[in-house]
Write a protein that holds these residues in place. Structure first.
Motif, PDB file in Angstrom:
ATOM      1  N   PRO A 152      38.391  40.211  42.521  1.00 25.62           N
ATOM      2  CA  PRO A 152      37.100  39.372  43.617  1.00 25.62           C
ATOM      3  C   PRO A 152      35.808  40.741  42.967  1.00 25.62           C
ATOM      4  CG  PRO A 152      38.945  40.235  44.895  1.00 25.62           C
ATOM      5  CD  PRO A 152      39.486  40.080  43.470  1.00 25.62           C
ATOM      6  N   MET A 153      34.534  39.779  42.797  1.00 22.41           N
ATOM      7  CA  MET A 153      33.822  40.713  42.758  1.00 22.41           C
ATOM      8  C   MET A 153      32.959  40.852  44.545  1.00 22.41           C
ATOM      9  SD  MET A 153      33.737  42.469  39.904  1.00 22.41           S
ATOM     10  CE  MET A 153      31.899  42.482  39.550  1.00 22.41           C
ATOM     11  N   GLN A 154      33.262  39.898  45.777  1.00 25.85           N
ATOM     12  CA  GLN A 154      32.615  39.833  46.778  1.00 25.85           C
ATOM     13  C   GLN A 154      33.642  39.609  48.015  1.00 25.85           C
ATOM     14  OE1 GLN A 154      29.808  36.475  47.285  1.00 25.85           O
ATOM     15  NE2 GLN A 154      30.149  35.818  45.112  1.00 25.85           N
ATOM     16  N   SER A 155      33.457  39.888  49.163  1.00 27.05           N
ATOM     17  CA  SER A 155      34.848  39.339  49.986  1.00 27.05           C
ATOM     18  C   SER A 155      34.063  37.940  50.409  1.00 27.05           C
ATOM     19  CB  SER A 155      34.267  40.295  51.437  1.00 27.05           C
ATOM     20  OG  SER A 155      32.545  40.083  51.717  1.00 27.05           O
ATOM     21  N   TYR A 156      33.041  36.801  49.770  1.00 29.06           N
ATOM     22  CA  TYR A 156      32.386  35.750  50.041  1.00 29.06           C
ATOM     23  C   TYR A 156      32.326  35.013  51.817  1.00 29.06           C
ATOM     24  CZ  TYR A 156      33.615  35.122  45.279  1.00 29.06           C
ATOM     25  OH  TYR A 156      34.135  35.479  43.887  1.00 29.06           O
ATOM     26  N   CYS A 157      31.586  36.287  52.034  1.00 31.90           N
ATOM     27  CA  CYS A 157      31.309  36.319  53.517  1.00 31.90           C
ATOM     28  C   CYS A 157      29.623  34.783  53.764  1.00 31.90           C
ATOM     29  CB  CYS A 157      31.990  37.294  54.589  1.00 31.90           C
ATOM     30  SG  CYS A 157      31.093  36.863  56.101  1.00 31.90           S
ATOM     31  N   ASP A 158      29.952  33.745  54.205  1.00 32.82           N
ATOM     32  CA  ASP A 158      29.052  33.496  54.281  1.00 32.82           C
ATOM     33  C   ASP A 158      27.938  33.438  56.015  1.00 32.82           C
ATOM     34  OD1 ASP A 158      26.090  31.634  54.366  1.00 32.82           O
ATOM     35  OD2 ASP A 158      26.751  30.430  53.157  1.00 32.82           O
ATOM     36  N   CYS A 167      33.010  35.311  60.255  1.00 33.43           N
ATOM     37  CA  CYS A 167      34.141  36.360  59.003  1.00 33.43           C
ATOM     38  C   CYS A 167      34.366  37.300  60.242  1.00 33.43           C
ATOM     39  CB  CYS A 167      33.741  36.755  58.510  1.00 33.43           C
ATOM     40  SG  CYS A 167      32.364  35.547  57.101  1.00 33.43           S
ATOM     41  N   ASP A 172      38.591  39.544  53.347  1.00 27.54           N
ATOM     42  CA  ASP A 172      38.284  39.090  52.147  1.00 27.54           C
ATOM     43  C   ASP A 172      38.240  37.223  51.568  1.00 27.54           C
ATOM     44  OD1 ASP A 172      36.360  41.392  51.880  1.00 27.54           O
ATOM     45  OD2 ASP A 172      38.671  42.033  50.712  1.00 27.54           O
ATOM     46  N   TYR A 174      38.028  35.447  48.988  1.00 22.81           N
ATOM     47  CA  TYR A 174      37.545  35.128  47.621  1.00 22.81           C
ATOM     48  C   TYR A 174      39.370  34.059  47.702  1.00 22.81           C
ATOM     49  CZ  TYR A 174      42.115  38.662  47.860  1.00 22.81           C
ATOM     50  OH  TYR A 174      43.857  39.323  48.462  1.00 22.81           O
ATOM     51  N   TRP A 183      35.769  31.412  50.365  1.00 24.51           N
ATOM     52  CA  TRP A 183      34.195  31.427  51.547  1.00 24.51           C
ATOM     53  C   TRP A 183      35.373  31.169  52.662  1.00 24.51           C
ATOM     54  CZ3 TRP A 183      29.432  33.756  50.688  1.00 24.51           C
ATOM     55  CH2 TRP A 183      29.198  33.424  48.933  1.00 24.51           C
ATOM     56  N   LYS A 315      27.973  25.097  45.717  1.00 22.33           N
ATOM     57  CA  LYS A 315      28.766  25.641  46.868  1.00 22.33           C
ATOM     58  C   LYS A 315      29.296  24.913  48.411  1.00 22.33           C
ATOM     59  CE  LYS A 315      26.799  29.532  49.784  1.00 22.33           C
ATOM     60  NZ  LYS A 315      25.683  30.273  51.173  1.00 22.33           N
TER      61      LYS A 315
END
Length: 320
Positions: A152-158, A167, A172, A174, A183, A315
């Protein structure tokens, strides 16, 4: 930590108890029948419980056996796979039992039922595959190779959803699961539906195969928005397109299930590999189940290449 371990232990105990039923007692379950306002309702015990018209039909274990699951996902426990020992038939059946009274795998005749299982698992196989062109057994034999995103390149927290699905610090969001969830807002929605705190513990999805399948089947059975159909509805024929749908080339069938689940991440992009890979898994599974890909209908039913997405931003879909 102790509290969490206790919760997991209780969940596992309940799961093992039900597994004993799956393995040894399904043949002893009697079908209960009642009639109300001229309609027939049935209850088949653990697999199709709760007085449903769908429970009067065949249930999934009547036509989809362990050996067929093994055929569909024949390479998932190969040494090079990334979720060896995680996915199994029992976990799928236990997850499906929650949704069979709602029509999952229990809508229509036997052929229609098998086609829905092939369609759902076609998505699963494609989204969890580590197959490639020259892979042993062919590229379509490697479904259920993963149970989570590997790098995973990010934690996917919006933070837009901080009031509804905040969050959890350190968590994370992912991709995890059979149709991977990404997300915080998707983990939150799935967790609410399944009564599991996935916002605090998204890792549960990669620790429990039954939960991972439940999350995927819930997504299949549930519209992204209330005014829209579910993937299940468009596949089994419960959905009637509006004039606007027809203009935007959305028709009942497998193609529109991709539109619902992935939006413009896959659909409306022309004849792209990501779409064709999902279709290929579905057709391959139809063949393996003995239904035959010729039952899938014309290409227009299979594709979403020219469809306008229900939700223009990918999204909004579960696997964005």
């Amino acid at each position: 930590m102790a509290k969490r371990n206790a919760v997991v232990a209780i969940a596992l105990a309940a799961l093992l108890a039900t597994v004993a039923v799956v393995e040894g007692q399904e043949s002893e379950t009697k079908t209960l029948v009642k009639y109300k306002h001229g309609k027939k309702y049935c209850d088949k015990g653990w697999e199709c419980k709760g007085w449903s018209t769908y429970c009067c039909n065949l249930t999934i274990t009547d036509y989809f056996q362990t050996y067929q699951f093994e055929n569909l996902f024949s390479k998932r426990n190969s040494p090079v796979a990334h979720a060896v020992g995680f996915w199994d038939y029992r976990s799928f059946i236990l997850a499906a039992a929650l949704f069979e009274p709602l029509g999952f795998g229990t809508t229509g005749n036997k052929t229609a039922q098998m086609m829905e299982i092939a369609a759902f698992l076609g998505h699963v196989g494609s989204k969890t595959s580590c197959g490639y062109g020259v892979a042993t057994g062919g590229p379509l034999a490697w479904g259920l190779c993963y149970n989570h995103e590997m790098s995973p390149m990010q934690s996917y927290c919006d933070d837009y959803f901080k009031l509804t699905y905040p969050c959890t610090p350190g968590a994370d969001y992912y991709g995890r699961g059979a149709i991977p969830i990404f997300w915080n807002y998707n983990y939150g929605a799935v967790g609410e539906a399944l009564k599991v705190d996935l916002l605090s513990h998204p890792e549960y999805v990669e620790q429990n195969a039954t939960l991972a399948f439940q999350a995927a089947i819930w997504r299949w059975m549930t519209p992204i928005k209330k005014s829209q159909p579910s993937a299940h509805d468009v596949f089994v024929g419960n959905w009637k397109p509006t004039k606007n749908d027809t203009m935007e080339k959305r028709v009942p069938g497998f193609g529109t299930t991709m539109n619902i689940l992935y939006g413009d991440g896959v659909c409306g992009q022309g004849d792209v590999d990501s779409m064709n890979n999902i279709i290929s898994h579905y057709l391959y599974y139809l063949d393996l189940l003995g239904v035959g890909r010729e039952q899938a209908g014309p290409h227009d039913f299979l594709t979403c290449a020219e469809q306008v997405p229900f939700n223009p931003s990918s999204k909004a879909a579960s696997s964005s």
